[in-house]
Design a protein around this motif. Structure first.
Motif, PDB file in Angstrom:
ATOM      1  N   GLU A  74       0.822  -1.201   0.000  1.00  0.00           N
ATOM      2  CA  GLU A  74       0.000   0.000   0.000  1.00  0.00           C
ATOM      3  C   GLU A  74       0.865   1.264   0.000  1.00  0.00           C
TER       4      GLU A  74
ATOM      5  N   ASP B  20     -13.233  -3.638   1.908  1.00  0.00           N
ATOM      6  CA  ASP B  20     -11.868  -3.099   1.974  1.00  0.00           C
ATOM      7  C   ASP B  20     -11.684  -2.469   3.349  1.00  0.00           C
ATOM      8  N   ARG B  22      -9.430   0.444   3.615  1.00  0.00           N
ATOM      9  CA  ARG B  22      -8.848   1.787   3.500  1.00  0.00           C
ATOM     10  C   ARG B  22      -9.473   2.547   2.342  1.00  0.00           C
ATOM     11  N   ARG B  24     -10.103   4.442  -1.044  1.00  0.00           N
ATOM     12  CA  ARG B  24      -9.655   4.321  -2.432  1.00  0.00           C
ATOM     13  C   ARG B  24     -10.320   5.424  -3.242  1.00  0.00           C
ATOM     14  N   TYR B  35      -7.206   1.821  -7.888  1.00  0.00           N
ATOM     15  CA  TYR B  35      -6.224   1.519  -6.849  1.00  0.00           C
ATOM     16  C   TYR B  35      -4.940   2.282  -7.117  1.00  0.00           C
ATOM     17  N   ASN B  37      -0.981   2.289  -5.889  1.00  0.00           N
ATOM     18  CA  ASN B  37       0.016   1.496  -5.163  1.00  0.00           C
ATOM     19  C   ASN B  37       1.391   2.081  -5.412  1.00  0.00           C
ATOM     20  N   SER B 110       6.149   6.754  -1.680  1.00  0.00           N
ATOM     21  CA  SER B 110       5.565   5.476  -2.170  1.00  0.00           C
ATOM     22  C   SER B 110       6.334   4.921  -3.359  1.00  0.00           C
TER      23      SER B 110
END
Lengths: 178, 178
Positions: A74, B20, B22, B24, B35, B37, B110
């Motif tokens: 995530e 889910d 979390r 989105r 999504y 990622n 990320s």
């Protein structure tokens, strides 16, 4: 520029943005580029006194089959944090990450699986919402005929083959060129 | 459900889809879930007779500074293929991948950077469209004051520290917990 043959959402069409060299999803209204890149799956081969943690899937795909704790990384996580989180979510397992066991690039589905070797901090595990049951298996009692995915077989084999190695150069998928 | 405070494109709003845990990006019109990622950057520390290949960036960010051949992994590639492609695109370099040197999870942005140790097949390199120049540097002549990104420093250091190792357990970012 929109292409009626594809089913991309909204007003996106596929074209090569200026300065790029491959097609991207570009919004015809505002020029927003929706880059699509491979996704990372993080998982663990986690053991307790030589027994390996597996989870029986409560969800599709491959519901009812056994798998390693694993899932999509995530935003905002390190790969190690993601692996620890998945083990908690799927098996209520608490782990110490040892090291990276394998990097399986599965190009066909644009997925990179990063599997860590880990130690369970205790044998107390229980199913999370995505698992029907969880269990610790001695290596010779793993339910090999009821494994969910090929990469689970690879990881279990790579784990056994590197068990005596203090330092692992991560394994790759069987069909993968170095 | 749309949130006027965010600047997400089109008709998306941030909410937790059913099943889910979390938030989105969900399209309010069709329910499509976008999504998001972490992305993978693949790169190489590639050497020829002890000299290391660096590229001076022709593009933002950090234009004019030196970096390793690296870039985003694309759909349908293995990580090794992506690293080989980047070295070709940025330095017209032909490589043999040795092994995975480092996995730098940079959670703040990320990003997961996977850096390989590689051997140049020949010293013939030349700048691709994203490089102003490319060069092979002896370790003691690397332009340390003109390096583009912190992770380039990490990779060069990790490369030197593992030079004598036939088997590498991939290094992690300096601030990263195991």
């Amino acid at each position: 520029m929109s292409d009626p043959k594809n089913d991309d959402p909204l007003n996106f069409s596929r074209r090569v943005p200026e300065g790029d060299n491959r097609q991207r999803l570009v919004c015809d209204d505002c020029g927003f580029i929706q880059y699509e890149n491979p996704r990372i799956v993080v998982g663990v081969v986690a053991s307790w006194e030589g027994q390996i943690l597996l989870c029986r899937r409560a969800i599709a795909p491959r519901k009812g089959y056994w798998t390693l704790p694993a899932g999509y990384l995530e935003l905002g996580e390190t790969t190690e944090q993601g692996a620890v989180r998945e083990a908690w979510e799927e098996a209520r397992a608490e782990l110490a990450i040892d090291q990276l066991l394998a990097v399986y690039s599965i190009a066909r589905i644009s997925q990179v699986q990063m599997i860590y070797r880990a130690w369970l901090r205790s044998p107390r595990v229980q199913p999370g919402p995505e698992s029907l049951e969880v269990a610790l298996f001695p290596p010779d009692r793993i339910p090999v005929d009821d494994i969910a995915f090929p990469s689970v077989h690879w990881a279990l084999k790579d784990y056994q083959e590197t068990l005596a190695q203090a330092v692992i150069s991560p394994r790759t998928a069987p069909f993968q060129q170095g």
